[in-house]
Scaffold this motif. Structure first.
Motif, short mmCIF file in Angstrom:
data_model
loop_
_atom_site.label_atom_id
_atom_site.label_comp_id
_atom_site.label_asym_id
_atom_site.label_seq_id
_atom_site.Cartn_x
_atom_site.Cartn_y
_atom_site.Cartn_z
N UNK A 43 0.90 -1.28 0.04
CA UNK A 43 0.07 -0.17 -0.01
C UNK A 43 0.66 1.17 -0.11
N UNK A 44 1.13 1.90 -0.89
CA UNK A 44 2.23 2.95 -1.23
C UNK A 44 1.72 4.38 -0.68
N UNK A 45 1.66 4.44 0.55
CA UNK A 45 1.14 5.61 1.54
C UNK A 45 1.92 6.67 0.97
N UNK A 46 3.17 6.61 1.00
CA UNK A 46 4.02 7.63 0.64
C UNK A 46 3.71 8.27 -0.63
N UNK A 47 3.19 7.62 -1.89
CA UNK A 47 2.83 8.38 -3.00
C UNK A 47 1.93 8.92 -2.86
N UNK A 96 18.85 8.04 -3.60
CA UNK A 96 20.06 7.74 -4.65
C UNK A 96 19.61 7.65 -5.99
N UNK A 97 18.44 7.09 -6.08
CA UNK A 97 18.01 7.22 -7.69
C UNK A 97 17.69 8.72 -7.96
N UNK A 98 17.37 9.62 -7.16
CA UNK A 98 17.09 10.82 -7.63
C UNK A 98 18.37 11.70 -8.13
N UNK A 126 7.52 16.64 -5.19
CA UNK A 126 7.48 15.16 -4.81
C UNK A 126 6.61 14.67 -6.07
N UNK A 127 5.75 15.35 -6.90
CA UNK A 127 4.98 15.04 -7.99
C UNK A 127 5.94 14.70 -9.04
N UNK A 129 9.16 13.82 -8.98
CA UNK A 129 10.01 12.85 -8.50
C UNK A 129 9.29 11.58 -8.35
N UNK A 130 8.09 11.37 -8.34
CA UNK A 130 7.20 10.35 -8.00
C UNK A 130 7.63 9.15 -8.80
N UNK A 131 8.21 9.20 -10.06
CA UNK A 131 8.51 7.88 -10.88
C UNK A 131 9.92 7.50 -10.11
N UNK A 132 10.62 8.26 -9.54
CA UNK A 132 11.85 7.72 -8.96
C UNK A 132 11.63 6.90 -7.59
N UNK A 133 10.68 7.28 -7.15
CA UNK A 133 10.36 6.63 -5.79
C UNK A 133 9.34 5.34 -6.14
N UNK A 134 8.86 5.09 -7.23
CA UNK A 134 8.26 3.97 -7.78
C UNK A 134 9.24 3.17 -8.25
N UNK A 135 10.29 3.62 -8.84
CA UNK A 135 11.47 2.66 -9.25
C UNK A 135 12.19 2.17 -8.12
N UNK A 136 12.30 2.92 -6.94
CA UNK A 136 13.00 2.53 -5.62
C UNK A 136 12.06 1.32 -4.99
N UNK A 137 10.84 1.65 -4.97
CA UNK A 137 9.73 0.71 -4.56
C UNK A 137 10.00 -0.81 -5.30
#
Length: 355
Positions: A43-47, A96-98, A126-127, A129-137
């Motif tokens: 459940x991607x609550x940070x997203x 790191x991915x950022x 955040x909006x 960089x959203x795909x960077x967090x998705x990649x990290x997930x």
């Protein structure tokens, strides 16, 4: 040299009510995948913070998504089910991915352009960089496969680009520490630390459209509740929404090609096929030439038959938040252990001191 172990990762945002599109496009497929893959479902609550920073009910929404996972048939013993914020390694790898990803890559993301609109300068970082967090997930577990809809393929392609750039930038360090894993890139066999994750796209209704406009995706954020069938809708509500679903005056065509210029008809036939576990061709074989006044009641009956047990189970599970929290807590511990294995190697590759 070993190859990457096959592993599936996916997640759902805790924003708004889950609907039929989420079930057919995601949850139903998650359940099928648990029999053939090791799976991690989040459940991607940070997203969700990129959509709305301040939530009055984020905890309840998070529990509701977890309850939907469980009610749909996901086994918390067979799979890892948790909420993203319990595992801080997601955010650590995202930073790191950022630094790996390029701004130009982010600016090209279609969803960022759509959600930011014309006032892009006022959109949150955040909006962007959203795909960077998705990649990290995905990559904090070194997942090899992700079940995605057509609208998420661009984000997965970005995750592959980030993984490949990391592998290239740190190739010598990866080799020095012996962390390389063999994989195929095109026609070559190469070594890398992160896999180039593959999409899993299948089924007759991978993209369920609005009941009020067949050219728009069914959405939790649509202001019209008639545009979607919510997982918590009762039988009468489901039947009423299907009865009111937008159609055209023509009968259903005699062949699949006749659906191409009829988005509402195509959507309803696709929903029927997905619920029945059959193909669009077979639905047209059975209902081609019939009026919607005959087809809609059959679709409503099928939808109620398939969705009513899930609705009842969601209500039962949601009535016991302690059980849901326990599932998420245990899943978070299991996910955290896996994520930390990856991050210890990442820190070593990069040169970060690690206690």
């Amino acid at each position: 040299m070993s190859e990457f172990k096959q592993l599936v990762f996916s997640g759902v945002q805790p924003t708004g009510n889950l609907h039929l599109g989420n079930y057919l496009g995601a949850l139903q497929r998650f359940v099928a995948l648990q029999d053939t893959y090791e799976c991690i479902y989040c459940v991607v609550d940070l997203h969700s913070l990129t959509a709305t920073l301040v939530h009055d009910d984020l905890a309840e929404q998070t529990r509701a998504i977890a309850a939907a996972y469980l009610a749909s048939g996901l086994d918390p013993k067979k799979n890892i089910i948790f909420n993203q914020s319990r595992v801080p390694q997601h955010a650590e790898l995202a930073w790191i991915f950022n630094c790996v990803a390029r701004i130009g890559w982010m600016n090209r993301m279609t969803q960022f352009k759509d959600k930011a609109g014309k006032d892009r300068e006022n959109a949150s970082l955040g909006l962007l960089a959203y795909p960077s967090l998705m990649a990290a997930d995905i990559l904090v577990y070194r997942a090899t496969h992700v079940p995605v809809g057509e609208d998420q393929k661009q984000h997965l392609e970005l995750a592959r680009n980030i993984a490949q750039k990391f592998n290239n930038d740190f190739s010598e360090h990866i080799a020095t520490h012996g962390y390389g894993v063999e994989m195929e890139v095109g026609e070559e066999r190469v070594n890398g630390f992160f896999p180039l994750t593959e999409p899993l796209i299948e089924g007759p209704a991978t993209r369920v459209m609005s009941l009020r406009d067949g050219t728009k995706k069914m959405s939790k954020s649509d202001p019209s509740d008639l545009s979607r069938i919510n997982l918590m809708d009762d039988a009468d509500t489901i039947a009423r929404k299907i009865k009111k679903a937008k159609t055209d005056p023509e009968p259903l065509p005699g062949d699949v090609g006749g659906l191409e210029e009829r988005p509402e008809a195509h959507n309803l036939v696709g929903i029927y096929a997905a619920l029945a576990g059959t193909t669009v061709q077979e639905v047209i074989r059975d209902y081609g030439g019939r009026q919607f006044s005959e087809f809609k009641p059959a679709l409503a009956e099928l939808a109620v038959e398939k969705m009513a047990p899930i609705n009842a189970e969601m209500r039962r599970i949601s009535a016991d938040p302690g059980y849901v929290d326990g599932v998420l807590r245990e899943g978070g511990e299991r996910a955290g252990a896996k994520a930390e294995e990856t991050m210890k190697m990442v820190r070593e590759i990069i040169g970060l001191l690690d206690n």
